[in-house]
Design a protein around this motif. Structure first.
Motif, mmCIF file in Angstrom:
data_model
loop_
_atom_site.group_PDB
_atom_site.id
_atom_site.type_symbol
_atom_site.label_atom_id
_atom_site.label_comp_id
_atom_site.label_asym_id
_atom_site.label_seq_id
_atom_site.Cartn_x
_atom_site.Cartn_y
_atom_site.Cartn_z
ATOM 1 N N ARG A 36 0.822 -1.214 0.000
ATOM 2 C CA ARG A 36 0.000 0.000 0.000
ATOM 3 C C ARG A 36 0.853 1.259 0.000
ATOM 4 O O ARG A 36 0.684 2.166 0.827
ATOM 5 N N VAL A 37 1.791 1.311 -0.925
ATOM 6 C CA VAL A 37 2.654 2.478 -1.099
ATOM 7 C C VAL A 37 2.552 2.938 -2.547
ATOM 8 O O VAL A 37 2.169 2.176 -3.433
ATOM 9 N N SER A 38 2.897 4.195 -2.767
ATOM 10 C CA SER A 38 2.808 4.743 -4.123
ATOM 11 C C SER A 38 4.174 4.943 -4.768
ATOM 12 O O SER A 38 4.255 5.394 -5.912
ATOM 13 N N ALA A 39 5.231 4.599 -4.048
ATOM 14 C CA ALA A 39 6.576 4.720 -4.606
ATOM 15 C C ALA A 39 7.521 3.786 -3.863
ATOM 16 O O ALA A 39 7.295 3.467 -2.688
ATOM 17 N N LEU A 40 8.574 3.362 -4.554
ATOM 18 C CA LEU A 40 9.538 2.427 -3.973
ATOM 19 C C LEU A 40 10.963 2.866 -4.294
ATOM 20 O O LEU A 40 11.243 3.251 -5.439
ATOM 21 N N PRO A 41 11.875 2.795 -3.311
ATOM 22 C CA PRO A 41 13.284 3.041 -3.621
ATOM 23 C C PRO A 41 13.810 1.912 -4.513
ATOM 24 O O PRO A 41 13.375 0.763 -4.404
ATOM 25 N N VAL A 42 14.747 2.252 -5.364
ATOM 26 C CA VAL A 42 15.378 1.262 -6.242
ATOM 27 C C VAL A 42 16.851 1.164 -5.845
ATOM 28 O O VAL A 42 17.540 2.190 -5.723
ATOM 29 N N LEU A 43 17.320 -0.060 -5.642
ATOM 30 C CA LEU A 43 18.679 -0.287 -5.150
ATOM 31 C C LEU A 43 19.548 -0.970 -6.198
ATOM 32 O O LEU A 43 19.054 -1.765 -7.012
ATOM 33 N N ASP A 44 20.861 -0.665 -6.154
ATOM 34 C CA ASP A 44 21.796 -1.383 -7.015
ATOM 35 C C ASP A 44 22.235 -2.664 -6.315
ATOM 36 O O ASP A 44 21.713 -3.025 -5.242
ATOM 37 N N GLU A 45 23.192 -3.346 -6.870
ATOM 38 C CA GLU A 45 23.626 -4.637 -6.313
ATOM 39 C C GLU A 45 24.231 -4.513 -4.926
ATOM 40 O O GLU A 45 24.258 -5.488 -4.164
#
Length: 234
Positions: A36-45
């Motif tokens: 139930r979120v509208s955005a997500l952090p994106v992570l590298d390896e």
């Protein structure tokens, strides 16, 4: 938070869901729905935050996905969105670089970053850029839920006592709904504006009503000074 300035680490959400750059479109949508979120952090390896993927990024596929729905002029004007329309991974969809904040940043700084960058949330990162949590607008507002009694104690100990010393006992402090009222007389009237500013900076203070004034006048001893009580009766 008593006696200290609240920082992002005090209010942020520590348990955060994030996606890797290679996460598929459908997995991103499903994760947003489940959490139930509208955005997500994106992570590298290495677990460093490299971007943010939001519902707005995903909706480009709906808006520009069908070739017949977008004219040539629109494609040129909205090239970034058109590119996202054909993207299939978080790394391709995300907005980068991510706007972040550190755990030790003050709430005021986090609020300024959100306002200036027009974002609703900020990933919180450590010195190495790894994800530590996330802070939202609603998190920043938690400070205004402090009890009036706690605010009053901070005002007395951190502001009034330090500024006015022995005179502090004669100053009455009232706090209702986060609104602080100061009443009393002080010798150093030059400190009154400073006291108001410092009280306003105390965590959880909504407003300040300052009724501090200087010592009473004695016209018989100081004939060159106006008598405020006599002027009021005139």
């Amino acid at each position: 938070m008593n006696g200290t300035t609240a920082v992002v680490n005090d209010v942020m959400t520590h348990r955060v869901v994030a996606m890797r750059t290679g996460a598929a479109f459908k997995d991103i949508v499903q994760t947003m729905q489940e959490w139930r979120v509208s955005a997500l952090p994106v992570l590298d390896e290495d677990g460093r935050v490299v971007g943010i993927v939001s519902e707005a990024d995903l909706l480009s596929k709906e808006e520009y996905g069908a070739e017949g729905d977008v004219g040539r002029y629109a494609r040129v004007q909205h090239l970034a969105e058109v590119r996202k329309a054909v993207a299939v991974t978080a790394g391709e969809l995300m907005t980068a670089p991510a706007v972040t904040v550190t755990p030790d940043a003050t709430l005021a700084r986090a609020a300024r970053v959100m306002a200036r960058r027009r974002v609703k949330r900020l990933p919180v990162v450590g010195p190495d850029g790894t994800l530590q949590g996330i802070v939202s607008r609603s998190d920043l507002l938690k400070v205004f839920l402090r009890d009036d009694s706690d605010i009053a104690e901070d005002v007395r100990c951190e502001v009034v006592a330090r500024l006015f010393g022995a005179q502090a006992e004669a100053i009455r402090i009232e706090v209702r709904g986060g609104v602080v009222t100061l009443v009393g007389r002080v010798r150093e009237t030059a400190l009154i504006p400073l006291a108001t500013r410092l009280v306003r900076a105390v965590e959880g203070v909504v407003d300040v009503q300052c009724a501090l004034s200087g010592p009473p006048r004695h016209p018989d001893l100081d004939p060159d000074l106006p008598d405020p009580q006599r002027s009021a009766r005139a």
